[in-house]
Write a protein that holds these residues in place. Structure first.
Motif, PDB file in Angstrom:
ATOM      1  N   LYS A   1       0.888  -1.172   0.000  1.00 23.62           N
ATOM      2  CA  LYS A   1       0.000   0.000   0.000  1.00 23.62           C
ATOM      3  C   LYS A   1       0.918   1.213   0.000  1.00 23.62           C
ATOM      4  N   LEU A   2       0.734   2.040  -1.004  1.00 22.17           N
ATOM      5  CA  LEU A   2       1.592   3.214  -1.122  1.00 22.17           C
ATOM      6  C   LEU A   2       0.818   4.427  -0.636  1.00 22.17           C
ATOM      7  N   GLY A   3       1.372   5.182   0.285  1.00 18.16           N
ATOM      8  CA  GLY A   3       0.682   6.362   0.798  1.00 18.16           C
ATOM      9  C   GLY A   3       0.896   7.541  -0.116  1.00 18.16           C
ATOM     10  N   THR A   4       0.235   8.636   0.221  1.00 17.05           N
ATOM     11  CA  THR A   4       0.488   9.864  -0.537  1.00 17.05           C
ATOM     12  C   THR A   4       1.797  10.439  -0.033  1.00 17.05           C
ATOM     13  N   HIS A   5       2.099  11.653  -0.469  1.00 17.52           N
ATOM     14  CA  HIS A   5       3.376  12.234  -0.074  1.00 17.52           C
ATOM     15  C   HIS A   5       3.453  12.458   1.424  1.00 17.52           C
TER      16      HIS A   5
END
Ligand SMILES: [Zn+2]
Ligand SMILES: [Zn+2]
Ligand SMILES: [Zn+2]
Ligand SMILES: [Zn+2]
Ligand SMILES: [Zn+2]
Ligand SMILES: [Zn+2]
Length: 603
Positions: free
Chosen positions: A495-499
Motif C-alpha cells: 500500500k503506497l501512501g500519498t506524499h
C-alpha cells in the motif's frame, strides 16, 4: 668519561677538512659543531654572505656580523694539529735543525715556547739556565714522541696560552665573557674590553665544564628513548610489509569463501530445476499414456476431443519447460554478475592496501629521517663534548664549550619530540566498508541492496504467522508504504501512501502484527491504521480523535506494540507519559498513565 686518549691513536681522517680534503688549517667550529678551515669557510661565505648550509649536516648556519672571525677558533683541534706538525717534522730529518744554535745535529727535544727543536746541548742549556726557567714546562722530549705516550692532557700542559688576537706579541691571560669567552691580554683590559666581564681562565673553564656536564646529563635522560624509537622505526618497516601481506591474505580468503558458497548455492538451484524438469517430463508421459488408454476405449467417438486435450498438455509442458529454462538462465546470470562484483571488490581492497602501504612508507621515511638526524646530532654533540672535556685544557674549555652548550638546548627539545605514533604506523585500517552479505534462501538469492535500488528505505519490520515479512518506511520519491513480501523478498502486496505530511502516512511509520489478518501501522504525524494481510484493506483513524490536546508539532508516535492474547494495540508517544491501549477496531479502550519520574530517582 673515556680514558685519556693517546694522541697517536687519533685517526688521520679526524683531522681532515671535508671541504678541501686536506688537514685542517686554522679550523673553526660552527653552531652545529662541525669544523672547517678558515679559508674554506671564507669561500662558503663569499657565495652565501648571510647564511649557508653546513656541508656535513645540512643545518642552516647564520653568518656572524663580523664574518668568519665570528666563528670560534677550534682550540681543541689546533692542539692536535700542533702535535701532528711536530711529529711530522721529526719524521722528515732535514727539518731537525736546532732552533737555538742552528746546528744540524740530532735533536733531543722540542720547545713549545721557542716553537722549535733543540739539539742535545741546547736542551741541557734550556734546563739549567735560570733565565730560561719559563721554558721548562713547555719542553717535550723527543723520546716521549717516539714512545707514543703523549695524551691530550699532557700536550695541553706543554703548550703555551694562546696569543691575544689584538696584540699577537702578548699571551692571553684572561677570558672576556662579554665577547663570547675570547682570550685577551692585559693590555686589552684598558682598551676595547674596558668594563667588560672578564674572568681568570681556570675559573671560567671550571664553570664551563660544570655547565657542559649538566647539559650532558640532561641529554642522557632522553638517550634511551631516542634509541628505542630508532629501533622501533626499523621494526615498523618490516611490519608495514607483513601486515599488508596478511591483510591481503585475509581478504583473499574471505573472497574465496564467499565465492565457493555462491557456487554451491548455484549447484543446488540447478539440481532442483533438473528434478522439477524430470517431474514435468514424467507427468507428461503419464498423461499421454492415460489419454491413450481412454482414447482406445472410445476412439471413434471422441478421438478428436482427446487429440485436442493431448495437444493442450504439450503446449502446457512446453510453457513450463521454457519458464524453467528462463529461470535457470536468470540464476546463472545473477551468479555471474555477483562473481564479477566480488572480484571487483577484492581488486578494490588490493588497490587500497597498496595505496595505504605507499602512504605508510612515506610517513615512515619522514619519521626515519627525523630520528636518524636526531641520533646523528646527539652523537656529534656527545663526542665533541667528551673530546673537549678529556683535553683538560682550560683555554679550550673556556673558549669552545659555549658553542656545545648552545647546540645542546635545541637538541634536547628535538629528543623530547613525540614519537608515539611510530608504533601505530604499521596498522592497516582499510577504507572498504563491510557490504551487505549475500544470503541464500530455499528458492533464490536475495540481495538487500536490490531492495534499496527499488527506491525503498525500511523503517520498521515485522513477521506474519506464516513466515511472511512486513516492512514499512518511505520511498525515494517521498511516499510512505507498507509492503508484505514472501521469504524470498518478492513483494506480495503493498500500500503506497500519498506524499509525506499526509494524514495517512508520514516518515517513520511503525508496524506491528495484531493477529493472523491485521497489521497495525502508525505514523508519526497523526495516523493509526489497520492493514489487511490477505485483502490489502486499509482502515485508518486520527490520533487527535482520542488523544486530548494532540498537536502535530508537539507530539509524535514513538513506538508501537501489540498484545496477541487480547488483540490490543499499545502506543507510546514522545513528550507524553501516557500509554494508549486500542482494541482491534482502533477504539481507545483505556489509557495507562505512568508516574512522574524525578531526575536522579531510580526507576
Ligand atoms: Zn678546508
Ligand atoms: Zn654541521
Ligand atoms: Zn742547539
Ligand atoms: Zn725555549
Ligand atoms: Zn690584547
Ligand atoms: Zn670583551
Amino acid at each position: 668519561m673515556a680514558a685519556a686518549k693517546m694522541l697517536d691513536d687519533i685517526d688521520e681522517k679526524f683531522c681532515q677538512c671535508c671541504v678541501c680534503f686536506e688537514q685542517y688549517k686554522k679550523p673553526r667550529q660552527l653552531q652545529c659543531l662541525h669544523r672547517y678551515c678558515t679559508e674554506c669557510l671564507e669561500k662558503m661565505i663569499d657565495t652565501n654572505p648571510h647564511d649557508f648550509k653546513c656541508p656535513l649536516c645540512q643545518e642552516k648556519i647564520d653568518v656572524p656580523n663580523n664574518g668568519v672571525e665570528g666563528f670560534k677558533s677550534d682550540f681543541y683541534m689546533n692542539e692536535i694539529l700542533d702535535y701532528i706538525k711536530v711529529k711530522k717534522s721529526l719524521k722528515e730529518d732535514q727539518s731537525l735543525t736546532c732552533g737555538d744554535c742552528s746546528k744540524q745535529t740530532k735533536s733531543s727535544a722540542y720547545c713549545f715556547k721557542c716553537i722549535g727543536f733543540l739539539c742535545e746541548d741546547c736542551h741541557t742549556y734550556h734546563l739549567s739556565r735560570k733565565s730560561l726557567q719559563e721554558h721548562r714546562p713547555h719542553i717535550l722530549s723527543l723520546e716521549d714522541i717516539e714512545a707514543k705516550n703523549i695524551t691530550l692532557e699532557k700536550l695541553s700542559i706543554l703548550k703555551e696560552a694562546p696569543r691575544c688576537q689584538t696584540h699577537p706579541q702578548n699571551q692571553s691571560q684572561l677570558c672576556c665573557k662579554s665577547c663570547a669567552n675570547r682570550p685577551i691580554c692585559l693590555t686589552c683590559t684598558y682598551g676595547e674590553h674596558r668594563n667588560h666581564e672578564m674572568y681568570d681562565v681556570t675559573e671560567l673553564a671550571k664553570s664551563e665544564r660544570e655547565k657542559l656536564k649538566r647539559q650532558l646529563k640532561a641529554l642522557d635522560e632522553w638517550k634511551d628513548r631516542v634509541y628505542e624509537t630508532l629501533s622501533q622505526i626499523k621494526k615498523t618497516k618490516d611490519e608495514i610489509f607483513t601486515n599488508a601481506a596478511n591483510y591481503l591474505d585475509e581478504s583473499t580468503e574471505k573472497y574465496n569463501e564467499t565465492k565457493s558458497s555462491l557456487e554451491s548455492s548455484q549447484r543446488n538451484i540447478q539440481r532442483k530445476i533438473k528434478v522439477e524438469e524430470q517431474t514435468v517430463t514424467r507427468k507428461l508421459e503419464e498423461n499421454v499414456r492415460h489419454t491413450d488408454m481412454e482414447m482406445a476405449r472410445d476412439i471413434e467417438q471422441i478421438r478428436k476431443k482427446y487429440e485436442k486435450i493431448k495437444s493442450n498438455h504439450h503446449t502446457d509442458a512446453t510453457k513450463k519447460s521454457n519458464a524453467l529454462k528462463t529461470r535457470s538462465k536468470q540464476a546463472q546470470a545473477d551468479a555471474n554478475a555477483k562473481r564479477k562484483q566480488l572480484a571487483l571488490e577484492l581488486q578494490k581492497v588490493r588497490t587500497e592496501i597498496e595505496s595505504e602501504k605507499r602512504e605508510k612508507l612515506l610517513n615512515w621515511k619522514k619519521f626515519s629521517s627525523k630520528i636518524n638526524s636526531t641520533v646523528r646530532k646527539f652523537e656529534n654533540v656527545t663526542n665533541t663534548a667528551e673530546n673537549v672535556l678529556s683535553s683538560q685544557d682550560d683555554w679550550t674549555a673556556a673558549h669552545n664549550i659555549e658553542v656545545i652548550c648552545q647546540a645542546t638546548e635545541p637538541l634536547i627539545q628535538e629528543m623530547k619530540r613525540d614519537y608515539s605514533s611510530v608504533a601505530k604506523l604499521a596498522i592497516y585500517v582499510g577504507k572498504q566498508q563491510e557490504k551487505g552479505h549475500l544470503c541464500s534462501t530455499e528458492a533464490t538469492v536475495v540481495h538487500i541492496d536490490g531492495i534499496k535500488a527499488a527506491g525503498l528505505y525500511i523503517n520498521s519490520v515485522a513477521c506474519t504467522w506464516n513466515g511472511r515479512i512486513v516492512i514499512s518506511g518511505g520511498t525515494s520519491d517521498k511516499k510512505n508504504y507498507i509492503s508484505l513480501m514472501d521469504k524470498t523478498g518478492i513483494i506480495v502486496s503493498s500500500k503506497l501512501g500519498t506524499h509525506f505530511n499526509s494524514i495517512l502516512f508520514s516518515p517513520g511509520c511503525y508496524c506491528a502484527l495484531v493477529n493472523r489478518l491485521k497489521i497495525a501501522v502508525a505514523c508519526q504525524e497523526d495516523g493509526i491504521a489497520l492493514f489487511g494481510i490477505s485483502d490489502g484493506s486499509y482502515l485508518n483513524k486520527h490520533l487527535g480523535d482520542f488523544i486530548r490536546g494532540w498537536s502535530r508539532s508537539k507530539l509524535r508516535v514513538a513506538c508501537i506494540a501489540t498484545d496477541s492474547v487480547s488483540n490490543s494495540i499499545i502506543l507510546g508517544i514522545y513528550n507524553n507519559r501516557n500509554l494508549y491501549v486500542l482494541d482491534e477496531s482502533l477504539n481507545n479502550k483505556h489509557t495507562i498513565r505512568l508516574q512522574a519520574i524525578k531526575r536522579g530517582q531510580p526507576i
